[in-house]
Design a protein around this motif. Sequence first.
Motif, PDB file in Angstrom:
ATOM      1  N   GLU A 149      43.040  39.524  41.095  1.00  0.00           N
ATOM      2  CA  GLU A 149      42.139  40.654  41.355  1.00  0.00           C
ATOM      3  C   GLU A 149      40.686  40.273  41.043  1.00  0.00           C
ATOM      4  O   GLU A 149      39.779  40.534  41.842  1.00  0.00           O
ATOM      5  CB  GLU A 149      42.565  41.865  40.515  1.00  0.00           C
ATOM      6  CG  GLU A 149      41.590  43.027  40.523  1.00  0.00           C
ATOM      7  CD  GLU A 149      41.378  43.618  41.912  1.00  0.00           C
ATOM      8  OE1 GLU A 149      42.313  43.548  42.737  1.00  0.00           O
ATOM      9  OE2 GLU A 149      40.273  44.133  42.172  1.00  0.00           O
ATOM     10  N   ARG A 150      40.475  39.643  39.900  1.00  0.00           N
ATOM     11  CA  ARG A 150      39.110  39.285  39.514  1.00  0.00           C
ATOM     12  C   ARG A 150      38.521  38.214  40.436  1.00  0.00           C
ATOM     13  O   ARG A 150      37.324  38.199  40.712  1.00  0.00           O
ATOM     14  CB  ARG A 150      39.090  38.810  38.059  1.00  0.00           C
ATOM     15  CG  ARG A 150      39.255  39.962  37.053  1.00  0.00           C
ATOM     16  CD  ARG A 150      39.188  39.508  35.610  1.00  0.00           C
ATOM     17  NE  ARG A 150      40.391  38.799  35.203  1.00  0.00           N
ATOM     18  CZ  ARG A 150      40.450  37.520  34.866  1.00  0.00           C
ATOM     19  NH1 ARG A 150      39.355  36.790  34.853  1.00  0.00           N
ATOM     20  NH2 ARG A 150      41.594  36.958  34.514  1.00  0.00           N
ATOM     21  N   THR A 151      39.386  37.337  40.932  1.00  0.00           N
ATOM     22  CA  THR A 151      38.901  36.231  41.762  1.00  0.00           C
ATOM     23  C   THR A 151      38.695  36.651  43.220  1.00  0.00           C
ATOM     24  O   THR A 151      37.713  36.253  43.857  1.00  0.00           O
ATOM     25  CB  THR A 151      39.893  35.049  41.710  1.00  0.00           C
ATOM     26  OG1 THR A 151      40.119  34.690  40.341  1.00  0.00           O
ATOM     27  CG2 THR A 151      39.358  33.838  42.471  1.00  0.00           C
ATOM     28  N   TYR A 152      39.629  37.437  43.745  1.00  0.00           N
ATOM     29  CA  TYR A 152      39.631  37.709  45.192  1.00  0.00           C
ATOM     30  C   TYR A 152      39.600  39.184  45.570  1.00  0.00           C
ATOM     31  O   TYR A 152      39.465  39.503  46.757  1.00  0.00           O
ATOM     32  CB  TYR A 152      40.892  37.093  45.825  1.00  0.00           C
ATOM     33  CG  TYR A 152      41.022  35.616  45.639  1.00  0.00           C
ATOM     34  CD1 TYR A 152      40.168  34.725  46.302  1.00  0.00           C
ATOM     35  CD2 TYR A 152      41.998  35.084  44.791  1.00  0.00           C
ATOM     36  CE1 TYR A 152      40.296  33.361  46.118  1.00  0.00           C
ATOM     37  CE2 TYR A 152      42.129  33.716  44.607  1.00  0.00           C
ATOM     38  CZ  TYR A 152      41.275  32.860  45.275  1.00  0.00           C
ATOM     39  OH  TYR A 152      41.394  31.515  45.104  1.00  0.00           O
ATOM     40  N   GLY A 153      39.731  40.096  44.582  1.00  0.00           N
ATOM     41  CA  GLY A 153      39.938  41.505  44.904  1.00  0.00           C
ATOM     42  C   GLY A 153      38.906  42.103  45.845  1.00  0.00           C
ATOM     43  O   GLY A 153      39.248  42.694  46.868  1.00  0.00           O
TER      44      GLY A 153
END
Lengths: 93, 93
Positions: free
Chosen positions: A11-15
Amino acid sequence: MDLADLQDAIERTYGERDRARGVPSTVAWLAEEVGELAQAVRKGNHAEQVHEFGDVVAWVATLANQQGVDLSEAVQRYMEGCPRCERLPCGCP
Amino acid sequence: MDLADLQDAIERTYGERDRARGVPSTVAWLAEEVGELAQAVRKGNHAEQVHEFGDVVAWVATLANQQGVDLSEAVQRYMEGCPRCERLPCGCP
């Protein structure tokens, strides 16, 4: 590796980008990665297979995030034997 | 949910049967389940989606067991940002 931790990292990388691109694009990416995994299983070495398994699980996590699905909840029914026949090991015909 | 615990549960439930059936059959089953997930994402409700996500992760775990792949190791490279651009969040073009 905890599935909730993985979903959080994804989530933090690609959300934000994934949500902007939309769900159908994520489904298409997942399909592509499953194809790459199938190829790696057929003719790749161990390191290549590890790589492709990681990509597939990461894209499943991305799609689950977009749909608001908790993967830990999703796999829970597999933890006590076969969810269909309720036997361990599975005795489905 | 720990991925190693899931792989262990899947091994005890399906390992012997899956090995007898062979890897190509597992790849085919995984492809089928990914199709069902795609359909559930397009027009299913939340419970149906949870069900199909569980099936896909379970079949990925089955295939990983057959190939001797540790899924926890496989997803590790996604835990510190994007493995391609090495940024968090991802900044890939």
